[in-house]
Motif scaffolding. Structure first.
Motif, mmCIF file in Angstrom:
data_model
loop_
_atom_site.group_PDB
_atom_site.id
_atom_site.type_symbol
_atom_site.label_atom_id
_atom_site.label_comp_id
_atom_site.label_asym_id
_atom_site.label_seq_id
_atom_site.Cartn_x
_atom_site.Cartn_y
_atom_site.Cartn_z
ATOM 1 N N LYS A 3 -6.767 -0.032 1.266
ATOM 2 C CA LYS A 3 -6.317 1.323 1.647
ATOM 3 C C LYS A 3 -5.762 0.925 3.035
ATOM 4 O O LYS A 3 -4.495 1.309 3.208
ATOM 5 N N GLU A 4 -6.474 0.243 3.910
ATOM 6 C CA GLU A 4 -5.752 0.106 5.149
ATOM 7 C C GLU A 4 -4.528 -0.516 4.866
ATOM 8 O O GLU A 4 -3.386 -0.335 5.897
ATOM 9 N N ASN A 7 -1.868 1.989 4.296
ATOM 10 C CA ASN A 7 -1.732 3.080 5.415
ATOM 11 C C ASN A 7 -0.780 2.601 6.440
ATOM 12 O O ASN A 7 0.009 3.348 6.930
ATOM 13 N N GLU A 46 2.860 12.331 5.033
ATOM 14 C CA GLU A 46 1.912 11.295 5.642
ATOM 15 C C GLU A 46 0.564 11.681 5.520
ATOM 16 O O GLU A 46 -0.321 10.950 4.795
ATOM 17 N N LYS A 47 0.417 13.038 5.671
ATOM 18 C CA LYS A 47 -1.051 13.457 5.650
ATOM 19 C C LYS A 47 -1.523 13.510 4.146
ATOM 20 O O LYS A 47 -2.653 12.831 3.749
ATOM 21 N N ARG A 50 -2.162 10.024 2.352
ATOM 22 C CA ARG A 50 -3.516 9.612 2.656
ATOM 23 C C ARG A 50 -4.565 10.198 1.986
ATOM 24 O O ARG A 50 -5.626 9.727 1.544
ATOM 25 N N SER A 51 -4.448 11.356 1.512
ATOM 26 C CA SER A 51 -5.556 12.479 0.736
ATOM 27 C C SER A 51 -5.258 12.036 -0.566
ATOM 28 O O SER A 51 -6.271 12.485 -1.319
#
Ligand SMILES: [Zn+2]
Ligand SMILES: [Zn+2]
Length: 297
Positions: A3-4, A7, A46-47, A50-51
């Motif tokens: 994931k990192e 992101n 962007e929020k 991530r979700s």
């Protein structure tokens, strides 16, 4: 992919986009209001990037490969099963931004979604089968038909934009997952291999002059012959042309006199900043207007 790893570059892309927006607010102040909205949208995107968890579609690699080889987009918006939970949540959040510009209309749509009078899934599917123009103007029971027309048009456009945008994080995931397979299989069509939409924008980003078509819906890009119309496949040089505006040589409008369509092209070899096509699209609306005036669609 961890994931990192996903992101970090995305956050970097957001940073670049916001910088590009600032640049244009300065250069093209008449687009200020639209750029303000885009800025808010990109931060919210962007929020949600991530979700966004569950996939919009479930497609095994074999079927995905067959679709690609057959020239079919991966996501079937007309009839396929779609998991629209995450996009709908994003759509509602986007309408909160919409409240600032068109408070009544945005609030009403939120209410209608909550009560079930309006179905997000129907809006999405209609936008693919009937084109973005089909978005909710024709709702039943909308009542006052004599709304001020100008307002209606603005709301209309904002809503089309929001419906398209609401799917973006989910489609980006699909594009990310299937990109290696797409590279292996190749894609020679003039429409997006992920969602099937036609590109509105192209970019030339390296010295070799390779052209990439950009899907505003998914953010996906794929290479496509430079001297060929993506819409009708015409490659007769006598009927392909382009124009540009003095002082803005980094942009050109490629036109096809066979099908009367056009596509805006950003030549990043003539710019010393990174590509951010969402912003470029918005900051070049004057080119759309010119192309329309010249009779191209
Ligand atoms: Zn697409
Ligand atoms: Zn054409």
């Amino acid at each position: 992919m961890k994931k990192e790893e996903v992101n970090l570059p995305m956050a970097a892309i957001l940073g670049q986009s916001l910088k590009t927006i600032e640049h244009y607010k300065h250069e093209q102040p008449h687009y200020g209001e639209l750029l303000d909205i885009l800025e808010e949208v990109l931060i919210l995107r962007e929020k949600h990037r991530r979700s966004t968890g569950a996939s919009l579609i479930s497609l095994d690699e074999r079927i995905a490969g067959e679709k690609m080889s057959g020239g079919f987009p991966l996501v079937d918006f007309a009839g396929g099963d779609l998991n629209l939970e995450a996009p709908e949540a994003y759509f509602r959040d986007l309408l909160e931004i919409g409240k600032k510009k068109s408070p009544e209309e945005s609030a009403r749509i939120l209410e209608e979604l909550a009560s079930g009078a309006l179905s997000y899934e129907t809006i999405v599917r209609d936008s693919f089968t009937e084109g973005p123009e089909a978005i909710p103007e024709e709702r039943e029971g909308a009542g006052e038909e004599e709304e001020t027309e100008d307002d209606g048009d603005e709301v209309f456009d904002l809503l089309s934009l929001f419906v398209e945008e609401s799917l973006r994080p989910s489609l980006e995931k699909i594009a990310e997952w299937y990109a290696p397979l797409l590279k292996k299989r190749g894609w020679n069509e003039g429409f997006c291999p992920i969602c099937g939409r036609e590109p509105k924008l192209a970019e030339i980003r390296n010295e070799e002059g390779v052209r990439f078509l950009f899907c505003n819906q998914c953010g996906y890009e794929w290479s496509y012959l430079r001297l060929k119309c993506p819409f009708c496949g015409n490659d007769d040089q006598d009927t392909l042309a382009y124009f540009s505006v003095e002082g803005e040589e980094q942009y050109r409008v490629d036109v096809c006199n066979n099908c009367n369509r056009y596509i805006k092209t950003v030549d990043f070899r003539k710019m010393n900043r990174p590509a951010c096509l969402d912003v470029e699209d918005l900051a070049t609306i004057h080119l759309d207007i010119l192309a329309n005036e010249e009779g191209y669609e």
